[in-house]
Scaffold this active site. Sequence first.
Site, PDB file in Angstrom:
ATOM      1  N   HIS A 367      10.812   4.838   1.358  1.00  0.00           N
ATOM      2  CA  HIS A 367       9.427   4.038   1.338  1.00  0.00           C
ATOM      3  C   HIS A 367       9.613   3.057   3.100  1.00  0.00           C
ATOM      4  CE1 HIS A 367       5.936   2.625  -0.467  1.00  0.00           C
ATOM      5  NE2 HIS A 367       6.696   2.499  -0.936  1.00  0.00           N
ATOM      6  N   TYR A 498       0.672  -6.348 -10.107  1.00  0.00           N
ATOM      7  CA  TYR A 498       0.655  -6.145  -9.179  1.00  0.00           C
ATOM      8  C   TYR A 498      -0.559  -4.622  -8.725  1.00  0.00           C
ATOM      9  CZ  TYR A 498       1.612  -4.424  -4.241  1.00  0.00           C
ATOM     10  OH  TYR A 498       1.846  -4.649  -3.149  1.00  0.00           O
TER      11      TYR A 498
END
Length: 821
Positions: A367, A498
Amino acid sequence: MPKSLNESLASEQPPNSNADRSSVNGVAGNLSASEKEPLASHGPKRKPGITYAAQDTLPKLPIPELEDTCRKYQAVLAPLQNRREQEDTAAAVQDFLKNDGLELQARLKKYATGKTSYIEQFWYDSYLNFDSSVVLNLNPFFLLEDDPTPARNNQVTRAASLVISSLSFVRAVRKEELPPDTLKGTPLCMYQYSRLFSTARIPTENGCQIAQDSGSRHIVVLCKGQFYWFDVLDDHSDIIMTEKDMALNLQVIVDDAEQTPIQEAAKGALGVLSTENRKIWAGLRDVLTREEDSNNAECLSIVDSALFILCLDYTEPKNGAELCGNMLCGTSEVVKGVQIGTCTNRWYDKLQIIVCKNGSAGINFEHTGVDGHTVLRMASDVYTDTILRFAKSINGQAPSLWASTSPDPSKRDPASFGDVSTTPHKLEWDMLPELSTALRFAETRLADLIQQNEFQILEFAGYGKNFITSMGFSPDAFVQMAFQAAYYGLYGRVENTYEPAMTKVFLHGRTEAIRAATHESAVFVKTFWADTSPQHKVDALKKATQKHTALTKECAKALGQDRHLYALYCVWQRAVDEEGAEAASSNGYSSPVDASSDMGTDSQRGSTASSPPQSPSKDRDKKDKSGYASGKPPLQQIPSLFSDPGYDRLNTTILSTSNCGNPALRHFGFGPSSADGFGIGYIIKDDSISVCISSKHRQTKRFVDSLEAYFVEIKRLLRSVKKGEGTGRSRVRESESEKKASKGKAIRADGQSVSGNLSKGGHETLVEEQEDEGLGGYGFFDAGMLLQALKASQEDKERPSDKAAGNARRAIGKKLRLSEY
């Protein structure tokens, strides 16, 4: 044999750059000669093409105004704090604005001068300084839909098709034939695509680095923990194999891998080492590369420099939850003391395409350099191309996804391929004693990590985007409020949430944090649980979703608070380092990442679940009136905002969510970003909603059930309001009344009788549609009971009637007769 990553990097080295790569185990290079600039600061080599045509026109990421960021910081914390905490945060913010804040903002603007992005370097560091295992902490996954042609849903056929389509995507990127992403006609940054393939996360003693071999032309295949490789591209990045050739190679690999008993193969499954703590993995890479031209060094170089990894699993997961777990972290299965699960058939430092025995396929990706939006484009394009190529095999006039001038490999003269090796080669590692021991310990730690997490999915088919939009709501905001309501229904709390907003409208843009728990969402969940009319509940939902949509638009403009605050925090740390603040370092403030935690911080989760790392420990020296610890100069004492407990709370995400919607995906997910949190990946399709939820065994199934029940109930409320039915009575309470019915009457939980006609079975005949079943669990606390309980806990427990009765004890409960004993 393909060039080693060393050779490729050396051939690209600028004349005046630092060529010393000894600190990266002889594989990757220093990212900078002075202070490790991000790999992203070096743009892709431009050729004439369409992919990067708009890059030079993209605006830079703006640095928000300090006052705006501080105001938003207080606003996102308000629903998470009590009155006293809000006052403390307000005081910390005012102190920050008067003292350190202005200087840090000025330093940040100066630092950003001449850079592509003010946050990019800090963002890379937050990932690369992460020392714990990347499994479940950093790498997300996509689970693709099955191939629409059932006959092609077997492992070798599906894998060959996906690999050829992936190579077509590689070719389109390298030749700049990939059409650029746009958002409502606005071009988006395409830089991340240049870092999607042939990259590797390389651990070192001083953090990880990202290395890339831009000339890579081979893939690595993992089967039962054994490694194979072969070339798939020529020197011009043109494909040299047909799908039939690819299937033949893969079948040969599967057959060869089966020759070795799986318990024996597991003893040499070195991919497990990529799941280790990064510092331990760095030391083991030193062992592998101890001799520069050794067999192990060459094998490692081939893996690092591959375009991507193809993992052929021997298992067939039984259900969706097991499939998701397999794509995220693999399975753990110990037989006769040996780990034979698919967790040994991975290499987590690179992009991986995973195909199960039954053809189910997914993607697990490293990532650091890419966000979910980029990999989503790749996944959807690859899935589409597999369908179009199959159509083309039936009808030669069928369209192609990418316009390309590359020759058809089936019509090429093999002599035109150049110096390539299309025959599979098996990598034979030299299993040194220290490697065997390390592999054993790495596997047991990985098995622990897998067992500590659980996964549940929801494939809600009741409705999707079409119904939500027909009711006048933003689909994403609607689903976000569902998470808020379901969580509040279980725990009675509003928690930090989030969601990433894409900022690729800016040059090298990544994400900004949307904080979904707002004042409006808090009002909504409390209203939803209260004994109020459907109209009031729907009105509260509208306000909450409108607020979320407004926040999303603002964050997409890079005007949120999280990234700016994190950049200011990193600037403060750099200032401390430059001034040689030993006191700050000794207290653990010198690194933005606390590597001692096995969980990692939200900032290290990226676009799937990313937010700035947690602030340093709250164990501070007391400040004097100036805001600084006595005797310490400015900037060596941690600024007041970052020592505010609210900053810790902002960076401890309980509901870490991300929306990666696309018809090519069945599910998308990642691990929880905190020990007591949930990781929630979701996809909103036209007529369904798919959710994958992970946690460290925090009643994940119950949360999924509550979420499904909410989706059913909110649809009933919306229909009720639309039809003008606003009786104020919850279907939940009617459902429970039905179960309690006796002699023509039922007693509700609040003591009121409910009358109704009885069926022969002794239950009320209900008017509502059968699909509007009552909510699960506690019946959502019977429409208001939870709210009343919460209020009661904050009030004086002694009621007026109790005072009037003096000290008399009330008779509570059923009085038993002595004869019953």
